[in-house]
Design an enzyme around this catalytic site. Structure first.
Site, PDB file in Angstrom:
ATOM      1  N   CYS B 336     -11.425 114.389 -48.700  1.00 32.95           N
ATOM      2  CA  CYS B 336     -11.838 113.951 -50.031  1.00 32.95           C
ATOM      3  C   CYS B 336     -11.698 115.188 -50.910  1.00 32.95           C
ATOM      4  O   CYS B 336     -10.625 115.757 -50.954  1.00 32.95           O
ATOM      5  CB  CYS B 336     -13.251 113.396 -50.001  1.00 32.95           C
ATOM      6  SG  CYS B 336     -14.455 114.419 -49.149  1.00 32.95           S
ATOM      7  N   ASP B 338     -14.144 118.159 -51.029  1.00 31.16           N
ATOM      8  CA  ASP B 338     -14.493 119.292 -50.186  1.00 31.16           C
ATOM      9  C   ASP B 338     -14.496 118.932 -48.712  1.00 31.16           C
ATOM     10  O   ASP B 338     -14.676 119.782 -47.855  1.00 31.16           O
ATOM     11  CB  ASP B 338     -15.851 119.848 -50.600  1.00 31.16           C
ATOM     12  CG  ASP B 338     -15.758 120.548 -51.948  1.00 31.16           C
ATOM     13  OD1 ASP B 338     -14.746 121.241 -52.171  1.00 31.16           O
ATOM     14  OD2 ASP B 338     -16.669 120.385 -52.776  1.00 31.16           O
ATOM     15  N   ARG B 342     -17.515 112.154 -48.250  1.00 31.84           N
ATOM     16  CA  ARG B 342     -16.783 110.931 -47.923  1.00 31.84           C
ATOM     17  C   ARG B 342     -16.017 111.079 -46.621  1.00 31.84           C
ATOM     18  O   ARG B 342     -15.910 110.149 -45.829  1.00 31.84           O
ATOM     19  CB  ARG B 342     -15.823 110.601 -49.067  1.00 31.84           C
ATOM     20  CG  ARG B 342     -16.556 110.140 -50.280  1.00 31.84           C
ATOM     21  CD  ARG B 342     -15.653 110.141 -51.487  1.00 31.84           C
ATOM     22  NE  ARG B 342     -15.670 111.411 -52.178  1.00 31.84           N
ATOM     23  CZ  ARG B 342     -15.271 111.590 -53.438  1.00 31.84           C
ATOM     24  NH1 ARG B 342     -14.803 110.564 -54.119  1.00 31.84           N
ATOM     25  NH2 ARG B 342     -15.317 112.750 -54.014  1.00 31.84           N
ATOM     26  N   ARG B 382     -27.992 117.622 -50.463  1.00 33.39           N
ATOM     27  CA  ARG B 382     -27.916 116.178 -50.677  1.00 33.39           C
ATOM     28  C   ARG B 382     -29.301 115.526 -50.586  1.00 33.39           C
ATOM     29  O   ARG B 382     -29.568 114.546 -51.235  1.00 33.39           O
ATOM     30  CB  ARG B 382     -26.976 115.525 -49.664  1.00 33.39           C
ATOM     31  CG  ARG B 382     -25.534 115.979 -49.752  1.00 33.39           C
ATOM     32  CD  ARG B 382     -24.830 115.450 -50.985  1.00 33.39           C
ATOM     33  NE  ARG B 382     -23.462 115.969 -51.044  1.00 33.39           N
ATOM     34  CZ  ARG B 382     -23.104 117.002 -51.796  1.00 33.39           C
ATOM     35  NH1 ARG B 382     -23.992 117.609 -52.560  1.00 33.39           N
ATOM     36  NH2 ARG B 382     -21.848 117.423 -51.802  1.00 33.39           N
TER      37      ARG B 382
END
Lengths: 553, 622
Positions: B336, B338, B342, B382
């Protein structure tokens, strides 16, 4: 026989049957008076499809060169395709199917021709006669009988005010709170009143208690009904009653909702947004929530408030029945058994005069605009499924039972759902001329398929959640033909196996323990006899020791 | 702790967040160093870990007190009303301080002590061994080898030390390729399919800009392609929407040009970025948290949030990947931007669909440890473990769990673990109670010395394995390395009520088939044991003859037991293991728990002496 005239081509060879998630099958197509039969005629793996003409909702013809295809859309929402070589044959077959699936005379329907292959253990027609049900009630509390009789005097005169019927459902025998259903009162624009009706309704109240009238129309709709001679109970004349309006949709709005929902479910190409917006636009889940909420409200009035409840809409044959029957399922554990549910359907739907024949004449695929069709019964079954889904151990029947009822309401070999009311049914002599669905369902062999392996009688009132997050699309009906179900079915099987195995093990353990116990008692008696005989000398010593034992257990 | 000013507040009300009539429980609120605890009048306890708190909000003062709303990362939302404003203010301030941690060392994991000794702690960390896992996959082999290029995190800081690359990829190629990839994340092996000899590789986007190319990177892809003898081309999956990838070109990044790489098939699969996902979840929670929600508002809210669309996109990408591997035996390179969000989703879901090992409890741990933890999914950022940039927060891992849940719904027998397992993992990803998910990459974890200072979650989950087992699981359902082919038509995706309303009991089915079956299969095992014992007993009994009698008589210094005590089996017979009553009794079978109950409450409130029906009508009509 006149069917022969309608069948232009009785048979077509080399036809091909397409079904979703099944391999295509080549074989022979036959048309009979009531069935479309497709047989693969292969030696190794004979596959046959029997489709009732009355199950066919609509057909579409397509041609590609000389190869004709007929797409058959069924009332149980299944869609199949038949490829028939030869344009003429295909056209003939299509027009025959069309004619046979739209017979207008009830007496030509399959139930009048169907001869059962099974032995009737218990005749379904006489299983749920009102007298019999009534007997049960009377025998429970005889004093209540007089109460009912006193009411009955009023019923006659009250009928002048009410459009249709009045029926009592006795909920609690000891504390007589009743749930009643009726049609709207005929107050009209000038606010007519009827003393008898008031007395009748008030007679059901406990002293000092109030009652609730649940009107299944919005206040607006109820007010508009006055212009047509209908209306609602005026507060002044019914001071002990509080009226609540819950808006439940009816007729063509429901039918359109079903058509939209099925359309959305059948299109596999929808992306997520489109699927969700279509599901929303159908409003189906909204109606489910409305009906459940109204039913819960009625149940709550009885259970929590100890009040009597009167439910009515306009005619008292559609939304009223949804509410009263669901309320009983919530309140009464008996209604959650197979027998009890059948009896509920007979009492609350068939005898109450839900016009099955009109409502279920067409299903989701029909193009013809008729005003009387509406999936009222399907909505009710969906609501039952929602409750079943939330209380999976409290029902004696399973999802398959509800799906079967849905199928038979729309197309059946049995006469149970024919006709629009009891009067029509008795004129058709259904009881003599057709079989009852219940005769078939209640055979032990068939019953097994409808039983919920997890059922454990639950005498409590079950309150379902009506939050949108708790309601789900009834996949067993609406996605049934749209996705492979192998993995889900296998899981279901496995579950059944675990439950059965559990029962088996429990029985085995019990019987083994019993065996050991018997053996031990036997031995003990033997032994003690022998001991007694062999040695009486030690007795005294032993007694001493026993005393000691008792002192220091 | 210096942040705690008030440790105990009495007469606090806990409101039902969906009740419109302000139904509530009264109890006492305690503030500890690690938890907020509420004990209601029925002695029921609600524990809230400070690290779970995502937001605290103080609402305007009302007559009954000062409302305090706490939103948690595990989707619990509690609504307290504290009688005195001062107390409320104190708690509010303390929670604000306590829920935001600036240093890793202040996280719960560093103070949590589960009473394990040191060797147990070490053993716990060794439970999941990735080298062992690669061996299970069949690498190293003739085509793939362990590379020591990143042994000191010199080439890529966010990758693990041990990386598997094609044998033909020499060190200069690796170094060159890593320079051409964002954050140095060059293509490495993520999963190797033994039977098809196809590999799933992962990397970050190339720094191609509008025209740049890199020979080493091209060699690298060729090496991956050649490492698969069964297929001469390979797929390169860019999991971003095409537009995003093109926009990246302006920043000197971008995607592979098919002309420069020989034998690659390039494909975009269109999963949105972390910011879209974050706001999508935000919208979803707003909708599902609405009081008195109508069905249509719920469905349109669900649609507008786009959440299920994103879940479907993730699963669709995984299905594409799996088809390339299983049907075409082609190797696939996934990236994706980095290569840690995903890419992790798609690679791990792909492996889960391909390999039944990852559908076992242990296997799922390995999968998370491999594709998420070791390859540097930024759990700390995250999940907002430390007070940081709110733009870095994103529910990427939650989406992965939700995708797995969707698969378990479609294949009820294919997974050894159940929903509770997924929920528990989600809980601990945010709890910071165990060391596994702390930090953003392996290097950071080593620097924090997590293995010495904290404990691993996995042994604890394995200990209570029984809770997480799927009673319907059938290993034979999917013999080794068999493929799941999920149906990704939109109607298969459902709102995950048990995740987003995990703590809103009133919304759940009142009886759970699942729990019941779980208890039953547990009980079945017990019964089988019992039967064995009883059989032995019966045999023994029937073997007894009168000969024994004499002996017994001699021993009958204790004849009393025979006469006084009932034999043990008699006693046992009566209760016969009651079928777990807790499950059978219907919790919450209570009208007050449901939304329509409010109608009744309004009704009973409006029970005046004079019957003012107008009032009732106005309130009751819809």
């Amino acid at each position: 026989m006149e069917f022969a005239e309608l069948i232009k081509t009785p048979r077509a060879d080399n036809a091909v049957l397409h079904r979703p998630f099944h391999p295509t099958v080549e074989g022979t197509l036959c048309l009979t008076g009531h069935h479309l039969i497709f047989s693969s005629r292969r030696q190794d793996n004979e596959e046959e499809l029997w489709l009732l003409h009355s199950n066919i909702d609509c057909i579409e013809k397509r041609f590609l060169g000389s190869l004709g295809s007929i797409v058959i859309k069924c009332k149980d929402l299944r869609i199949i395709q038949l490829d028939i070589p030869g344009m003429e044959e295909c056209l003939n077959i299509a027009s025959s199917i069309e004619a046979l699936s739209t017979l207008d005379s009830v007496t030509l329907m399959y139930p009048f021709f169907y001869r059962p292959m099974f032995e009737i253990v218990e005749d379904g027609w006489s299983a749920f006669l009102p007298e019999k049900e009534f007997e049960v009630l009377n025998s429970v509390v005889s004093c209540f009988l007089s109460f009912i009789l006193s009411i009955c005097i009023y019923v006659r005169r009250s009928l002048r005010l009410r459009v249709l019927r009045l029926c009592f459902l006795i909920w609690d025998y000891l504390f007589p709170q009743v749930m009643m259903r009726s049609s709207q009162p005929l107050t009209g624009t000038n606010g007519r009143r009827c003393k008898e009706d008031e007395k009748l309704v008030n007679a059901t109240l406990r002293p000092g208690k109030r009652g609730y009238i649940i009107d299944t129309r919005s206040l607006n709709a109820a007010q508009q009904a006055r212009a047509k001679g209908g209306g609602f109970e005026q507060e002044v004349y019914y001071p002990q009653w509080r009226r609540i309006h819950r808006c439940i949709e009816r007729f063509n709005i429901l039918q359109e909702s079903l058509i939209k929902l099925v359309e959305a479910c059948n299109d596999q190409s929808h992306n997520m947004d489109r699927w969700l917006s279509k599901l929303e636009a159908s409003n189906w889940m909204t109606y489910i929530k409305e009906i459940l909420t109204a039913a819960c409200l009625a149940a709550q009035c009885i259970d929590r408030e100890g009040a009597s409840v009167l439910v009515h809409g306009t005619e008292g044959t559609d939304s009223t029945l949804q509410v009263t029957s669901l309320a009983q399922i919530i309140l009464d554990p008996d209604c959650r058994t197979i027998q009890g549910f059948e009896s509920l359907l007979v009492r609350e739907w068939l005898q109450a005069g839900h016009p099955f024949q009109q409502r279920c004449a067409q299903s989701a695929y029909s193009n013809s605009k008729q005003k009387l069709e509406a999936p009222v019964f399907l909505l009710f079954l969906d609501c039952v499924w929602q409750i079943l889904h939330q209380f999976p151990c409290s029902f004696e029947f399973n999802e398959h039972f509800l799906v079967t009822l849905f199928e038979h309401a729309y197309a059946s070999q049995f006469g149970t759902f024919l006709g629009n009311n009891e009067n029509e049914r008795s004129k058709l002599k259904l009881q003599q001329k057709t079989m009852s669905l219940w005769s078939w369902v209640n055979q032990p062999k068939e019953l097994k398929n409808f039983q919920n392996p997890l059922f454990e009688a639950n005498s409590l009132v079950i309150w379902p959640s009506v939050a949108p997050q708790s309601l789900q699309l009834w996949e067993g009906v609406f996605l049934r033909w749209n996705r492979p179900s192998r993995f889900l079915d296998e899981a279901e099987e496995e579950m059944k196996k675990i439950v059965d195995y559990n029962r088996f093990l429990q029985d085995k353990v019990n019987s083994m323990r019993k065996q050991i116990m018997e053996k031990e008692t036997e031995d003990r008696i033997d032994r003690m006899d022998k001991m007694d005989r062999m040695d009486k000398m030690d007795e005294m010593d032993e007694m001493d020791e026993m005393d000691e034992m008792q002192e220091n257990p | 702790m210096e942040h705690i000013r008030t440790t105990k507040v009495e007469h606090v009300k806990l409101l039902d967040r969906f009740s419109t009539s302000n139904k509530s429980l009264t109890g006492t609120l305690y503030l500890t160093a690690t938890h907020l605890l509420f004990i209601d009048a029925n002695q029921r306890e609600t524990w809230i870990l400070h690290h779970h708190i995502a937001a605290v909000e103080k609402l305007p003062l009302t007559t009954s007190g000062c409302p305090l709303v706490i939103q948690c990362k595990n989707f619990r939302i509690v609504h307290f009303v504290v009688p005195r404003e001062r107390d409320c203010h104190d708690i509010y301030n303390s929670l604000l301080q306590l829920s935001k941690t600036a240093k890793y060392e202040d996280l719960y994991a560093f103070s949590y002590n589960p009473k394990q000794n040191e060797s147990e702690q070490v053993k716990g960390w060794q439970l999941i061994d990735l080298a062992e896992e690669y061996k299970r996959m069949g690498v190293p082999n003739d085509y793939w080898q362990l590379s020591d290029a990143n042994r000191d995190y010199k080439i890529c800081e966010t990758y693990p030390r041990e990386l598997y690359v094609p044998r033909t990829a020499s060190k200069p190629i690796i170094v060159g390729s890593s320079k051409f990839r964002s954050k140095g994340r060059f293509p490495v092996l993520s999963y190797y399919h033994k039977d098809k000899k196809a590999a799933i590789c992962r990397c970050s986007q190339p720094l191609s800009g509008f025209s740049a190319r890199c020979l080493e990177d091209e060699h690298m892809l060729q090496a991956i392609s050649k490492a698969n003898p069964s297929n001469r081309y390979m797929y390169v999956m860019d999991t971003r929407p095409k537009l995003n990838a093109m926009a990246n070109r302006a920043a000197g990044k971008g995607y592979e040009n098919e002309d420069n790489y020989s034998n690659i098939r390039f494909q975009f699969v269109g999963i949105e970025n972390i910011h879209v996902m974050r706001s999508s979840l935000q919208k979803l929670l707003e909708v599902s948290g609405t009081k008195g929600l109508s069905v249509n508002d719920f469905l349109s809210g669900l649609e507008n949030s786009g959440w299920l669309r994103h879940i479907k996109a993730v699963l669709d990408a995984a299905v594409f990947l799996v088809k390339a591997v299983a049907v075409e035996s082609a190797s696939v390179l996934v990236h994706c931007s980095d290569g840690w969000d995903r890419t992790s989703q798609v690679c791990s879901l792909g492996a889960l669909l391909l390999d039944s090992y990852y559908r076992t409890i242990k296997g799922f741990m390995v999968l998370i440890e491999k594709d998420w933890i070791s390859f540097g999914h930024k759990f700390s950022d995250r999940c907002c473990q430390l007070d940081g940039d709110p733009k870095e927060i994103s529910p990427v891992f939650t989406q992965f769990l939700e995708s797995v849940w969707n698969l378990t719904e479609q294949f009820p027998q294919a997974f050894e673990y159940n929903e509770a397992f997924l929920l528990q993992i989600h809980e601990h990803v945010h709890s910071c109670q165990f060391g596994n998910f702390l930090g953003n990459c392996q290097k950071e974890r080593e620097e924090l010395k997590l293995k010495e200072k904290t404990y691993s979650l996995w042994p604890f989950l394995l200990d209570e394995q029984k809770k997480y087992q799927n009673p319907l699981y059938k290993p034979s359902f999917s013999p080794n390395l068999t493929l799941l082919e999920p149906n990704t038509v939109s109607f298969n995706f459902k709102f995950w009520r048990n995740m987003y309303h995990q703590f809103d009991r009133s919304m759940h089915p009142r009886q759970s088939v699942y729990d019941l079956i779980m208890d039953m299969s547990e009980q079945n095992k017990q019964l089988e044991e019992d039967i064995k014992q009883l059989e032995a007993k019966i045999k023994q009994k029937s073997g007894q003859s009168d000969a024994v009698l004499l002996k017994e008589r001699q021993q009958s210094a204790h004849p009393a037991p025979v006469m006084l005590k009932t034999p043990p089996c008699f006693k046992k017979d009566q209760p016969l293991i009651p079928l777990n009553d807790a499950v059978r009794t219907i919790e919450g079978s209570n009208a007050a728990d449901n939304r329509y109950s409010e109608f009744m409450e309004e009704l009973s409130k409006a029970e005046p002496a004079i019957v003012s029906l107008e009032y009732g009508v106005a309130r009751m009509t819809c």
